[in-house]
Design a protein around this motif. Structure first.
Motif, PDB file in Angstrom:
ATOM      1  N   VAL A 183       0.791  -1.042  -0.194  1.00  0.00           N
ATOM      2  CA  VAL A 183       0.052   0.127   0.079  1.00  0.00           C
ATOM      3  C   VAL A 183       0.902   1.282  -0.014  1.00  0.00           C
ATOM      4  N   LYS A 184       0.623   2.159  -0.965  1.00  0.00           N
ATOM      5  CA  LYS A 184       1.299   3.434  -1.018  1.00  0.00           C
ATOM      6  C   LYS A 184       0.529   4.271  -1.842  1.00  0.00           C
ATOM      7  N   TYR A 185       0.982   5.867  -1.842  1.00  0.00           N
ATOM      8  CA  TYR A 185       0.239   6.627  -2.546  1.00  0.00           C
ATOM      9  C   TYR A 185       0.317   6.329  -4.113  1.00  0.00           C
ATOM     10  N   LYS A 186      -0.668   6.849  -4.915  1.00  0.00           N
ATOM     11  CA  LYS A 186      -0.748   6.692  -6.260  1.00  0.00           C
ATOM     12  C   LYS A 186       0.372   7.524  -6.976  1.00  0.00           C
ATOM     13  N   GLU A 187       1.072   7.252  -8.087  1.00  0.00           N
ATOM     14  CA  GLU A 187       2.180   7.746  -8.484  1.00  0.00           C
ATOM     15  C   GLU A 187       1.693   9.129  -8.730  1.00  0.00           C
ATOM     16  N   ASN A 188       0.782   9.850  -9.424  1.00  0.00           N
ATOM     17  CA  ASN A 188       0.526  11.055  -9.529  1.00  0.00           C
ATOM     18  C   ASN A 188       0.452  11.898  -8.084  1.00  0.00           C
ATOM     19  N   SER A 189       0.510  11.328  -6.924  1.00  0.00           N
ATOM     20  CA  SER A 189       0.496  11.872  -5.766  1.00  0.00           C
ATOM     21  C   SER A 189       1.794  11.708  -5.217  1.00  0.00           C
ATOM     22  N   ARG A 190       2.643  11.388  -5.614  1.00  0.00           N
ATOM     23  CA  ARG A 190       4.178  11.411  -5.250  1.00  0.00           C
ATOM     24  C   ARG A 190       5.315  11.525  -6.360  1.00  0.00           C
ATOM     25  N   SER A 191       4.736  12.559  -7.168  1.00  0.00           N
ATOM     26  CA  SER A 191       5.782  12.827  -8.401  1.00  0.00           C
ATOM     27  C   SER A 191       6.449  14.202  -8.255  1.00  0.00           C
ATOM     28  N   SER A 192       6.015  15.068  -7.561  1.00  0.00           N
ATOM     29  CA  SER A 192       6.698  16.326  -7.506  1.00  0.00           C
ATOM     30  C   SER A 192       7.014  16.545  -5.965  1.00  0.00           C
ATOM     31  N   PHE A 193       7.848  17.800  -5.862  1.00  0.00           N
ATOM     32  CA  PHE A 193       8.043  18.372  -4.596  1.00  0.00           C
ATOM     33  C   PHE A 193       6.909  18.836  -3.871  1.00  0.00           C
ATOM     34  N   LYS A 194       5.840  19.291  -4.426  1.00  0.00           N
ATOM     35  CA  LYS A 194       4.806  19.918  -4.076  1.00  0.00           C
ATOM     36  C   LYS A 194       3.958  18.886  -3.298  1.00  0.00           C
ATOM     37  N   ASP A 195       3.995  17.842  -3.849  1.00  0.00           N
ATOM     38  CA  ASP A 195       3.335  16.657  -3.436  1.00  0.00           C
ATOM     39  C   ASP A 195       3.852  16.207  -2.053  1.00  0.00           C
ATOM     40  N   LEU A 196       4.898  16.125  -1.811  1.00  0.00           N
ATOM     41  CA  LEU A 196       5.728  16.041  -0.764  1.00  0.00           C
ATOM     42  C   LEU A 196       5.309  17.127   0.338  1.00  0.00           C
ATOM     43  N   GLU A 197       5.407  18.243   0.031  1.00  0.00           N
ATOM     44  CA  GLU A 197       5.171  19.407   0.767  1.00  0.00           C
ATOM     45  C   GLU A 197       3.740  19.155   1.576  1.00  0.00           C
ATOM     46  N   ASN A 198       2.688  18.867   0.502  1.00  0.00           N
ATOM     47  CA  ASN A 198       1.307  18.972   0.895  1.00  0.00           C
ATOM     48  C   ASN A 198       0.964  17.711   1.376  1.00  0.00           C
ATOM     49  N   MET A 199       1.943  16.491   1.666  1.00  0.00           N
ATOM     50  CA  MET A 199       1.459  15.381   2.093  1.00  0.00           C
ATOM     51  C   MET A 199       0.967  15.457   3.662  1.00  0.00           C
ATOM     52  N   LYS A 200      -0.043  14.614   4.017  1.00  0.00           N
ATOM     53  CA  LYS A 200      -0.798  14.833   5.265  1.00  0.00           C
ATOM     54  C   LYS A 200      -0.274  13.685   6.148  1.00  0.00           C
ATOM     55  N   ILE A 201      -0.065  14.305   7.319  1.00  0.00           N
ATOM     56  CA  ILE A 201       0.336  13.195   8.440  1.00  0.00           C
ATOM     57  C   ILE A 201      -0.632  13.255   9.443  1.00  0.00           C
ATOM     58  N   ALA A 202      -1.143  12.154   9.862  1.00  0.00           N
ATOM     59  CA  ALA A 202      -2.186  11.932  10.793  1.00  0.00           C
ATOM     60  C   ALA A 202      -1.514  12.087  12.244  1.00  0.00           C
ATOM     61  N   THR A 203      -2.135  12.816  13.186  1.00  0.00           N
ATOM     62  CA  THR A 203      -1.716  13.099  14.579  1.00  0.00           C
ATOM     63  C   THR A 203      -2.549  12.178  15.262  1.00  0.00           C
ATOM     64  N   PRO A 204      -2.046  12.002  16.504  1.00  0.00           N
ATOM     65  CA  PRO A 204      -2.686  11.176  17.714  1.00  0.00           C
ATOM     66  C   PRO A 204      -4.103  11.777  17.972  1.00  0.00           C
ATOM     67  N   PHE A 205      -4.087  12.926  17.683  1.00  0.00           N
ATOM     68  CA  PHE A 205      -5.630  13.628  18.190  1.00  0.00           C
ATOM     69  C   PHE A 205      -6.472  13.394  17.087  1.00  0.00           C
ATOM     70  N   GLY A 206      -6.257  12.838  16.099  1.00  0.00           N
ATOM     71  CA  GLY A 206      -6.991  12.909  14.992  1.00  0.00           C
ATOM     72  C   GLY A 206      -7.325  13.683  13.836  1.00  0.00           C
ATOM     73  N   GLN A 207      -6.217  14.754  13.902  1.00  0.00           N
ATOM     74  CA  GLN A 207      -6.001  15.702  12.890  1.00  0.00           C
ATOM     75  C   GLN A 207      -5.303  15.301  11.848  1.00  0.00           C
ATOM     76  N   MET A 208      -5.204  16.148  10.710  1.00  0.00           N
ATOM     77  CA  MET A 208      -4.284  15.819   9.998  1.00  0.00           C
ATOM     78  C   MET A 208      -3.370  17.274   9.738  1.00  0.00           C
ATOM     79  N   VAL A 209      -2.136  17.056   9.639  1.00  0.00           N
ATOM     80  CA  VAL A 209      -0.962  18.208   9.373  1.00  0.00           C
ATOM     81  C   VAL A 209      -0.395  18.111   8.136  1.00  0.00           C
ATOM     82  N   SER A 210       0.097  18.953   7.423  1.00  0.00           N
ATOM     83  CA  SER A 210       0.740  19.010   6.259  1.00  0.00           C
ATOM     84  C   SER A 210       2.099  18.855   6.633  1.00  0.00           C
ATOM     85  N   LEU A 211       2.761  18.046   5.829  1.00  0.00           N
ATOM     86  CA  LEU A 211       4.460  17.804   6.339  1.00  0.00           C
ATOM     87  C   LEU A 211       5.259  19.031   6.319  1.00  0.00           C
TER      88      LEU A 211
END
Length: 491
Positions: free
Chosen positions: A207-235
Motif C-alpha cells: 500500500v502506497k500513494y498513487k504515482e500522480n500523488s508522489r511525483s513532485s516536491f509539491k506533493d511532498l510538501e502537501n502530504m498529510k500526516i495523521a496526528t494522535p489527536f485525529g487531526q491531519m497536518v501538512s508535512l
C-alpha cells in the motif's frame, strides 16, 4: 619499482559523471575509438571498446557511466616507438573530448602487481578540509614535469532529498521523528498490508500513494500526516527539505577518513621516488597549517621502501651467516672479514654494470646485489684456503702469499670468466633485450668482474697487512722459522 618487459598493449579507462546514461557513455567511447584509429595503422593490431564495463587492476566496474578502450600494438621488434609514446599521442588527441569526468591511460606491465606510481592519502576528519588539501596536492603534482592522469577517489553520487523534522513543532501535534518518517516511507516506498496466495506462491500487497500523488516536491510538501489527536497536518508545517549530493563511499585509512590522490609518471622524465620527495618537501608544514590532518604516501614509493627494507635485512642476515660459516671453517675471526671485504667492491661493479647498459636501479637489481654477496666471496675463499694449506705445509709468510696468487690465478679467472660470459648475452641484450633480466644479469656481471680483480690484487695486500699487524703484537705463528722453501735452498 620492478623493471619489466614492455607489453604491446594499453588501456584507456573512461569515467563519466554519475547518472550518465549508457547511450551517452557509448557516444564518448566511440569518439575515443575514432581518435585511436588515427594512430599509425601499421603499428596498431586491434582496437576493442567496451561500454558499461571497466576492468582495472584493482576492480571490475559494471555500470552505465564507465567504459574502456583496449589498444593492442604489433610486437616491439616490428615498430620503432615505445608504448608510452602512443599513450602520449592518444592523450593529446583525446584532450578535446568534453563531458568526461576522468580518463586514465594504463600500460600493461610484467611482474607482480604494484600500486600506482604516485599515491598520496590525505587523512583527517572533515571532508571539506580533506578535499581542500587534496586539491592543493593535485595542484602541486600538476606543476611537476612528467606527472599526468592526476585524480582522487572522492566521488559525488546522485543528489538526494533530505528531510529535517522540526521536533518542537512536531511535538505540538503529538508527533515524533519516527512517526513522521514511517508515514513518509509508507507513502513513497509502501508497506506490506497483506499477502495474496496463488497456489504455492505468496504475493505481497503493498500500500502506497498513487504515482500522480508522489511525483513532485509539491506533493511532498502537501502530504498529510495523521496526528494522535485525529487531526491531519501538512508535512511542510513540521519539516523542511534540502537537496544535497551524497557520497558514493566513505574511504578510511587506519580507521581515519581519507581522500586518495593518485597520478601516473613518465619514467623518461622523472620517477615516483623524486615526485613523492618533492610533495613531501612542499607539504612539510601541513600539520601546522591544518592541525589533525596528514599525508600518507603509498603506491610504488611505499612498496619499494618496504621491499628495500626487507631485502636489506635479508642481506645483513646472509652476510652474518657467511661470516659464521667461514669463521668455523678457518677457525679465525679475521680471515672471514678479509673475504667479506670483497662485497663492497662488488657493489661498485654492480653500479658500473647498470650505468653501462643505462638501466635504472630497481628491485630486480637489488635481488642481484643480494645474490652477489654469496657469489663474489668464492674467489677470495679459494685464495685464502690455499694460502692456509701452504702455511700448514711449512711455507713462509711471503712465499705462501706469492704461491697462492700464482697457483690459484687460473682457477679464479676461469671460474669468474665462465660465469661472466654466461650472463653477458643477457646483460647486453644479445638476441633480444629483457628489461626484467637484463639489469639483474648486468648487476652480477659487473659485480663479479670488479670483485675478481679486487681478489687478485687487493686481497694479498690485505693478508700481508693483517700479518704485519699480528707480528707487531707478537704472534708466534708468523715469526721467522725454517720453511720448506728455505730447506730446499739449503738455508
Amino acid at each position: 619499482m620492478f623493471a619489466g618487459d614492455e607489453i604491446s598493449q594499453f588501456f584507456v579507462f573512461v569515467t563519466m559523471p554519475e547518472g550518465t546514461t549508457l547511450g551517452e557513455t557509448d557516444r564518448i567511447i566511440r569518439q575515443l575509438e575514432e581518435r585511436a584509429s588515427k594512430l599509425p595503422k601499421s603499428d596498431v593490431k586491434s582496437i576493442v571498446t567496451n561500454t558499461g564495463m571497466m576492468q582495472t587492476e584493482s576492480a571490475w566496474y559494471l555500470k552505465p557511466s564507465v567504459g574502456q578502450v583496449t589498444i593492442e600494438l604489433v610486437d616491439s621488434k616490428f615498430r620503432k616507438r615505445s608504448v608510452d609514446s602512443y599513450i602520449e599521442e592518444l592523450r593529446e588527441r583525446a584532450a578535446d573530448i568534453s563531458g568526461i569526468k576522468s580518463i586514465d591511460f594504463s600500460e600493461v606491465m610484467t611482474g607482480p602487481p604494484v600500486g600506482p606510481p604516485v599515491e598520496i592519502k590525505v587523512r583527517g576528519d572533515d571532508y571539506d578540509k580533506l578535499l581542500l588539501i587534496a586539491n592543493e596536492v593535485k595542484n602541486a603534482l600538476g606543476k611537476i614535469d612528467g606527472v599526468s592522469d592526476i585524480k582522487d577517489d572522492f566521488d559525488i553520487g546522485k543528489k538526494e532529498l533530505r528531510l529535517k523534522i522540526n521536533e518542537e513543532r512536531a511535538a505540538l501535534y503529538g508527533l515524533d521523528i519516527f512517526q513522521v518518517a514511517s508515514t513518509v516511507r509508507t507513502a513513497f516506498e509502501g508497506t506490506v498490508a497483506s499477502k495474496f496466495r496463488e497456489l504455492d506462491e505468496e504475493i505481497d500487497i503493498i500500500v502506497k500513494y498513487k504515482e500522480n500523488s508522489r511525483s513532485s516536491f509539491k506533493d511532498l510538501e502537501n502530504m498529510k500526516i495523521a496526528t494522535p489527536f485525529g487531526q491531519m497536518v501538512s508535512l511542510k508545517d513540521i519539516a523542511e527539505y534540502t537537496i544535497e549530493p551524497v557520497y558514493t563511499a566513505i574511504n578510511r585509512t587506519d580507521r581515519i577518513r581519507a581522500v586518495t590522490v593518485i597520478a601516473d609518471v613518465d619514467k623518461a622524465i622523472t620517477n615516483s621516488n623524486e615526485v613523492n620527495k618533492k610533495v613531501m618537501e612542499e607539504f612539510a608544514d601541513l600539520g601546522a597549517r591544518y592541525p589533525g590532518y596528514s599525508l600518507k604516501f603509498g603506491g610504488e614509493f611505499s612498496e619499494l621502501s618496504e621491499s628495500m627494507e626487507g631485502l636489506w635485512k635479508l642481506f645483513i642476515l646472509g652476510v652474518f651467516l657467511i661470516y659464521v660459516i667461514l669463521g668455523g671453517q678457518f677457525s679465525s675471526l679475521m680471515q672471514p672479514l678479509i673475504i667479506l671485504y670483497t662485497i663492497p667492491f662488488a657493489f661498485i661493479g654492480a653500479i658500473a654494470g647498470l650505468l653501462i647498459i643505462n638501466s635504472p636501479f630497481s628491485l630486480n637489481t637489488m635481488y642481484g646485489i643480494v645474490a652477489l654477496a654469496g657469489i663474489v666471496v668464492n674467489d677470495a675463499l679459494v685464495l685464502i684456503s690455499f694460502l692456509n694449506n701452504a702455511r700448514q705445509e711449512g711455507y713462509g709468510r711471503w712465499r705462501s702469499i706469492i704461491l697462492a696468487g700464482s697457483v690459484r690465478l687460473r682457477p679464479i679467472i676461469l671460474t669468474s670468466v665462465t660465469t661472466i660470459f654466461g650472463l653477458l648475452p643477457m646483460a647486453v641484450g644479445l638476441g633480444g633485450k629483457s628489461e626484467t633480466w637484463g639489469p639483474l644479469a648486468a648487476t652480477i656481471v659487473g659485480g663479479l668482474f670488479f670483485s675478481t680483480v679486487f681478489t687478485l690484487f687487493i686481497i694479498p695486500c690485505l693478508i700481508a697487512g693483517v700479518d704485519d699487524f699480528r707480528l707487531f703484537f707478537g704472534a708466534k705463528s708468523l715469526k721467522p722459522r725454517p720453511h720448506l722453501d728455505e730447506i730446499e735452498e739449503g738455508k
